[in-house]
Write a protein that holds these residues in place. Structure first.
Motif, PDB file in Angstrom:
ATOM      1  N   TYR A 108      35.166  39.993  42.497  1.00  0.00           N
ATOM      2  CA  TYR A 108      34.710  39.106  41.489  1.00  0.00           C
ATOM      3  C   TYR A 108      35.708  38.670  39.669  1.00  0.00           C
ATOM      4  CZ  TYR A 108      30.704  40.785  43.674  1.00  0.00           C
ATOM      5  OH  TYR A 108      29.855  41.394  43.996  1.00  0.00           O
ATOM      6  N   VAL A 109      35.411  37.848  38.772  1.00  0.00           N
ATOM      7  CA  VAL A 109      36.110  36.838  38.014  1.00  0.00           C
ATOM      8  C   VAL A 109      34.993  36.805  37.143  1.00  0.00           C
ATOM      9  CG1 VAL A 109      38.024  35.420  39.074  1.00  0.00           C
ATOM     10  CG2 VAL A 109      35.271  35.168  38.499  1.00  0.00           C
ATOM     11  N   PRO A 110      35.677  37.505  35.954  1.00  0.00           N
ATOM     12  CA  PRO A 110      37.059  38.021  35.236  1.00  0.00           C
ATOM     13  C   PRO A 110      36.991  39.001  35.534  1.00  0.00           C
ATOM     14  CG  PRO A 110      35.460  38.210  33.598  1.00  0.00           C
ATOM     15  CD  PRO A 110      35.020  37.651  34.679  1.00  0.00           C
ATOM     16  N   CYS A 111      38.603  39.537  36.008  1.00  0.00           N
ATOM     17  CA  CYS A 111      39.133  40.750  37.030  1.00  0.00           C
ATOM     18  C   CYS A 111      40.736  40.804  35.758  1.00  0.00           C
ATOM     19  CB  CYS A 111      39.229  40.383  37.637  1.00  0.00           C
ATOM     20  SG  CYS A 111      39.880  42.099  38.600  1.00  0.00           S
ATOM     21  N   TYR A 112      40.560  41.953  35.132  1.00  0.00           N
ATOM     22  CA  TYR A 112      41.946  42.424  34.244  1.00  0.00           C
ATOM     23  C   TYR A 112      42.552  43.279  34.919  1.00  0.00           C
ATOM     24  CZ  TYR A 112      39.990  39.819  30.013  1.00  0.00           C
ATOM     25  OH  TYR A 112      39.695  39.689  29.112  1.00  0.00           O
ATOM     26  N   TYR A 113      43.962  43.400  35.096  1.00  0.00           N
ATOM     27  CA  TYR A 113      44.717  44.270  35.420  1.00  0.00           C
ATOM     28  C   TYR A 113      45.569  44.841  34.310  1.00  0.00           C
ATOM     29  CZ  TYR A 113      43.961  43.856  40.263  1.00  0.00           C
ATOM     30  OH  TYR A 113      43.470  44.253  42.158  1.00  0.00           O
ATOM     31  N   VAL A 114      46.163  45.646  34.195  1.00  0.00           N
ATOM     32  CA  VAL A 114      47.464  46.099  33.140  1.00  0.00           C
ATOM     33  C   VAL A 114      48.362  46.937  33.528  1.00  0.00           C
ATOM     34  CG1 VAL A 114      47.013  47.564  31.704  1.00  0.00           C
ATOM     35  CG2 VAL A 114      45.265  45.628  31.356  1.00  0.00           C
ATOM     36  N   GLY A 115      49.560  45.710  33.831  1.00  0.00           N
ATOM     37  CA  GLY A 115      50.332  47.245  34.007  1.00  0.00           C
ATOM     38  C   GLY A 115      50.205  47.490  35.650  1.00  0.00           C
ATOM     39  N   GLY A 116      49.536  46.289  36.074  1.00  0.00           N
ATOM     40  CA  GLY A 116      49.446  45.862  37.554  1.00  0.00           C
ATOM     41  C   GLY A 116      48.679  46.756  38.280  1.00  0.00           C
ATOM     42  N   GLU A 117      47.781  47.848  37.167  1.00  0.00           N
ATOM     43  CA  GLU A 117      46.216  48.337  37.686  1.00  0.00           C
ATOM     44  C   GLU A 117      44.741  47.486  37.357  1.00  0.00           C
ATOM     45  OE1 GLU A 117      44.263  52.603  36.744  1.00  0.00           O
ATOM     46  OE2 GLU A 117      46.578  52.264  36.712  1.00  0.00           O
ATOM     47  N   LYS A 118      43.892  47.599  38.208  1.00  0.00           N
ATOM     48  CA  LYS A 118      43.222  46.763  37.957  1.00  0.00           C
ATOM     49  C   LYS A 118      42.122  48.032  37.094  1.00  0.00           C
ATOM     50  CE  LYS A 118      40.080  46.148  41.203  1.00  0.00           C
ATOM     51  NZ  LYS A 118      38.722  45.455  42.908  1.00  0.00           N
ATOM     52  N   VAL A 119      42.048  47.285  36.201  1.00  0.00           N
ATOM     53  CA  VAL A 119      40.727  48.020  34.663  1.00  0.00           C
ATOM     54  C   VAL A 119      39.310  47.965  35.033  1.00  0.00           C
ATOM     55  CG1 VAL A 119      43.121  49.015  33.592  1.00  0.00           C
ATOM     56  CG2 VAL A 119      42.552  47.013  32.686  1.00  0.00           C
ATOM     57  N   HIS A 120      39.032  46.146  35.068  1.00  0.00           N
ATOM     58  CA  HIS A 120      38.273  45.628  34.735  1.00  0.00           C
ATOM     59  C   HIS A 120      37.637  44.171  36.278  1.00  0.00           C
ATOM     60  CE1 HIS A 120      34.372  45.587  32.940  1.00  0.00           C
ATOM     61  NE2 HIS A 120      34.329  43.894  32.950  1.00  0.00           N
ATOM     62  N   GLU A 121      36.545  44.361  36.686  1.00  0.00           N
ATOM     63  CA  GLU A 121      36.031  43.657  37.654  1.00  0.00           C
ATOM     64  C   GLU A 121      35.119  43.233  37.101  1.00  0.00           C
ATOM     65  OE1 GLU A 121      36.947  44.424  41.301  1.00  0.00           O
ATOM     66  OE2 GLU A 121      36.113  42.204  42.707  1.00  0.00           O
ATOM     67  N   GLY A 122      34.570  41.517  36.860  1.00  0.00           N
ATOM     68  CA  GLY A 122      33.332  41.306  36.825  1.00  0.00           C
ATOM     69  C   GLY A 122      32.949  40.968  35.099  1.00  0.00           C
ATOM     70  N   HIS A 123      31.542  40.274  35.084  1.00  0.00           N
ATOM     71  CA  HIS A 123      31.279  40.538  33.759  1.00  0.00           C
ATOM     72  C   HIS A 123      31.770  41.667  32.696  1.00  0.00           C
ATOM     73  CE1 HIS A 123      28.377  39.317  30.333  1.00  0.00           C
ATOM     74  NE2 HIS A 123      28.315  40.846  30.519  1.00  0.00           N
ATOM     75  N   ALA A 124      31.968  41.303  31.720  1.00  0.00           N
ATOM     76  CA  ALA A 124      32.607  42.036  30.855  1.00  0.00           C
ATOM     77  C   ALA A 124      32.077  41.387  29.333  1.00  0.00           C
ATOM     78  CB  ALA A 124      34.258  41.785  30.460  1.00  0.00           C
ATOM     79  N   GLU A 125      31.979  42.901  28.408  1.00  0.00           N
ATOM     80  CA  GLU A 125      31.625  42.565  27.563  1.00  0.00           C
ATOM     81  C   GLU A 125      32.214  42.470  26.645  1.00  0.00           C
ATOM     82  OE1 GLU A 125      27.395  42.178  26.300  1.00  0.00           O
ATOM     83  OE2 GLU A 125      27.576  41.721  27.925  1.00  0.00           O
ATOM     84  N   ARG A 126      31.855  42.753  24.838  1.00  0.00           N
ATOM     85  CA  ARG A 126      33.315  42.914  24.651  1.00  0.00           C
ATOM     86  C   ARG A 126      34.189  44.024  24.060  1.00  0.00           C
ATOM     87  NH1 ARG A 126      34.713  43.739  18.866  1.00  0.00           N
ATOM     88  NH2 ARG A 126      35.510  41.880  17.691  1.00  0.00           N
ATOM     89  N   ALA A 127      33.206  45.213  24.226  1.00  0.00           N
ATOM     90  CA  ALA A 127      33.916  46.457  24.710  1.00  0.00           C
ATOM     91  C   ALA A 127      35.387  46.662  26.001  1.00  0.00           C
ATOM     92  CB  ALA A 127      32.890  48.155  24.250  1.00  0.00           C
ATOM     93  N   ASP A 128      34.687  46.148  26.690  1.00  0.00           N
ATOM     94  CA  ASP A 128      35.520  45.952  28.004  1.00  0.00           C
ATOM     95  C   ASP A 128      36.279  45.222  27.601  1.00  0.00           C
ATOM     96  OD1 ASP A 128      33.337  46.627  29.424  1.00  0.00           O
ATOM     97  OD2 ASP A 128      31.621  45.219  29.716  1.00  0.00           O
ATOM     98  N   VAL A 129      36.657  44.347  26.962  1.00  0.00           N
ATOM     99  CA  VAL A 129      38.020  43.066  26.695  1.00  0.00           C
ATOM    100  C   VAL A 129      38.685  44.180  25.341  1.00  0.00           C
ATOM    101  CG1 VAL A 129      39.107  40.803  26.131  1.00  0.00           C
ATOM    102  CG2 VAL A 129      36.805  41.356  27.188  1.00  0.00           C
ATOM    103  N   GLU A 130      38.087  44.445  24.776  1.00  0.00           N
ATOM    104  CA  GLU A 130      38.764  45.471  23.895  1.00  0.00           C
ATOM    105  C   GLU A 130      39.133  47.140  24.914  1.00  0.00           C
ATOM    106  OE1 GLU A 130      38.160  48.004  20.251  1.00  0.00           O
ATOM    107  OE2 GLU A 130      36.442  46.876  20.470  1.00  0.00           O
ATOM    108  N   ALA A 131      38.982  47.650  25.554  1.00  0.00           N
ATOM    109  CA  ALA A 131      39.390  48.552  25.890  1.00  0.00           C
ATOM    110  C   ALA A 131      40.544  47.897  26.804  1.00  0.00           C
ATOM    111  CB  ALA A 131      38.236  49.319  26.953  1.00  0.00           C
TER     112      ALA A 131
END
Length: 93
Positions: free
Chosen positions: A56-79
Motif C-alpha cells: 500500500y501507498v503511501p509507504c515510509y521507510y526510514v534508514g531502509g526499514e519500513k515504518v509505515h504503510e497505507g493511510h497516514a494520519e498527521r501523527a504517523d507522519v510526525e512519527a
C-alpha cells in the motif's frame, strides 16, 4: 539522522494527504527539513519501487526499514520524522 523514503502514486488521495501533513510539519519544524527525504513515484521508478517489500501507498521507510504503510494520519507522519531523527517515537507498520 536517517534517510526517509516515501513511496507514492500520483493521484492517490492518501498520498496527497501524507504529503500535506509532511508540508505542515516541515513548516512548523524547519529543522526537520535537514532530514534527507526521497519521494519515489512507484510508476516513474517502477524497478526501484519493486525492490522494496510493500503493498500500500503511501509507504515510509526510514534508514531502509519500513515504518509505515497505507493511510497516514498527521501523527504517523510526525512519527516517521522522529524515527529519522532517532527521537523517541512510537511507530508501527
Amino acid at each position: 539522522m536517517k534517510e526517509i523514503q516515501l513511496f507514492i502514486l500520483k493521484g492517490c488521495p492518501h498520498c496527497k494527504l501524507a504529503l500535506a501533513y509532511q508540508q505542515e510539519l516541515l513548516a512548523e519544524r524547519p529543522q526537520w527539513r535537514e532530514v534527507p527525504l526521497r519521494i519515489v513515484d512507484e510508476r516513474a521508478e517502477a524497478d526501484y519501487a519493486d525492490s522494496f517489500d510493500y503493498y500500500y501507498v503511501p509507504c515510509y521507510y526510514v534508514g531502509g526499514e519500513k515504518v509505515h504503510e497505507g493511510h497516514a494520519e498527521r501523527a504517523d507522519v510526525e512519527a516517521v520524522f522522529r524515527a529519522a531523527l532517532e527521537e523517541n517515537a512510537q511507530i508501527g507498520v
